[in-house]
Design a protein around this motif. Structure first.
Motif, PDB file in Angstrom:
ATOM      1  N   ARG A 131      19.960  -9.246 -16.880  1.00 20.59           N
ATOM      2  CA  ARG A 131      19.606  -8.484 -18.077  1.00 20.59           C
ATOM      3  C   ARG A 131      18.083  -8.526 -18.163  1.00 20.59           C
ATOM      4  N   CYS A 132      17.455  -7.467 -17.641  1.00 19.88           N
ATOM      5  CA  CYS A 132      15.995  -7.390 -17.575  1.00 19.88           C
ATOM      6  C   CYS A 132      15.510  -6.324 -18.535  1.00 19.88           C
ATOM      7  N   ALA A 133      14.575  -6.682 -19.389  1.00 17.21           N
ATOM      8  CA  ALA A 133      14.028  -5.753 -20.372  1.00 17.21           C
ATOM      9  C   ALA A 133      12.551  -5.493 -20.094  1.00 17.21           C
ATOM     10  N   VAL A 134      12.160  -4.230 -20.203  1.00 21.50           N
ATOM     11  CA  VAL A 134      10.748  -3.855 -20.121  1.00 21.50           C
ATOM     12  C   VAL A 134      10.152  -4.044 -21.511  1.00 21.50           C
TER      13      VAL A 134
ATOM     14  N   SER B 216       9.216  -7.329 -29.310  1.00 24.03           N
ATOM     15  CA  SER B 216      10.292  -6.994 -28.376  1.00 24.03           C
ATOM     16  C   SER B 216      10.581  -8.155 -27.423  1.00 24.03           C
ATOM     17  N   ALA B 217       9.549  -8.878 -27.024  1.00 22.67           N
ATOM     18  CA  ALA B 217       9.748 -10.029 -26.141  1.00 22.67           C
ATOM     19  C   ALA B 217      10.607 -11.090 -26.819  1.00 22.67           C
ATOM     20  N   ARG B 218      10.321 -11.352 -28.100  1.00 28.38           N
ATOM     21  CA  ARG B 218      11.141 -12.328 -28.833  1.00 28.38           C
ATOM     22  C   ARG B 218      12.570 -11.822 -29.006  1.00 28.38           C
ATOM     23  N   MET B 219      12.713 -10.562 -29.389  1.00 27.84           N
ATOM     24  CA  MET B 219      14.048 -10.020 -29.671  1.00 27.84           C
ATOM     25  C   MET B 219      14.914  -9.902 -28.421  1.00 27.84           C
TER      26      MET B 219
ATOM     27  N   LEU C 299      12.196 -10.509 -17.620  1.00 29.06           N
ATOM     28  CA  LEU C 299      11.248  -9.739 -18.414  1.00 29.06           C
ATOM     29  C   LEU C 299      10.415  -8.904 -17.450  1.00 29.06           C
ATOM     30  N   ALA C 300      10.158  -7.655 -17.807  1.00 25.77           N
ATOM     31  CA  ALA C 300       9.309  -6.804 -16.974  1.00 25.77           C
ATOM     32  C   ALA C 300       8.189  -6.223 -17.818  1.00 25.77           C
ATOM     33  N   MET C 301       7.035  -6.065 -17.193  1.00 27.83           N
ATOM     34  CA  MET C 301       5.876  -5.481 -17.868  1.00 27.83           C
ATOM     35  C   MET C 301       5.158  -4.542 -16.912  1.00 27.83           C
ATOM     36  N   GLY C 302       4.355  -3.668 -17.486  1.00 32.72           N
ATOM     37  CA  GLY C 302       3.567  -2.743 -16.699  1.00 32.72           C
ATOM     38  C   GLY C 302       2.137  -3.208 -16.561  1.00 32.72           C
TER      39      GLY C 302
END
Length: 155
Positions: free
Chosen positions: A88-91, A97-100, A110-113
């Motif tokens: 379960r990977c979230a951008v 949003s990181a906390r939620m 976790l993914a970031m740009g």
């Protein structure tokens, strides 16, 4: 009893290399073990699916506690990771949003740009994600539902 030391799988493509290196330095200062799965420079164009999959496999098989991915936007590499069962990977581009994503979705990656968030914000996002606990309860029911959808379509 031995102290638990968190281990995080990190991977990026060329568009996320500089941010990945900043995240690694930050995590090491926090005393977190890092599994750096590449890429190893910002100049050679590489295929983000290979790196997203590599890190996701480390998380899915329990070699890493969670994972952090970086590509130009965070989108492509997260899509690759989410193809691995159990991931379960979230951008994420902000600390709320990181906390939620941890508190409500129990995201294990976790993914970031690298072209979307700067290093200062990215490190705050990493801390927000890592320092948040999954709330369970009604959220566990929903995470279970997500995993049931995955099982239904994974043969």
């Amino acid at each position: 009893m031995e102290d638990f030391k968190m281990k995080i799988a990190l991977a990026c493509d060329h568009g996320g290399y500089d941010l990945k290196m900043a995240i690694i330095a930050h995590l090491e200062k926090r005393g977190i073990e890092v599994m750096d799965l590449g890429t190893n420079n910002a100049t050679d164009s590489v295929n983000y699916p290979e790196y997203g999959e590599a890190a996701a496999l480390k998380v899915a098989n329990g070699e890493a506690d969670c994972g952090i991915l970086v590509c130009g936007t965070g989108i492509g590499i997260s899509l690759a990771a989410n193809k691995v069962p159990g991931i379960r990977c979230a951008v994420v581009s902000d600390t709320f949003s990181a906390r939620m994503t941890k508190a409500h979705n129990n995201a294990n990656m976790l993914a970031m740009g690298g072209r979307v968030v700067g290093p200062g914000l990215a490190l705050d996002i990493v801390d927000a994600y890592l320092d948040t606990e999954f709330e369970g309860g009604r959220h566990q029911t929903r995470v279970d539902m997500l995993m049931d959808i995955e099982k239904k379509y994974t043969k």
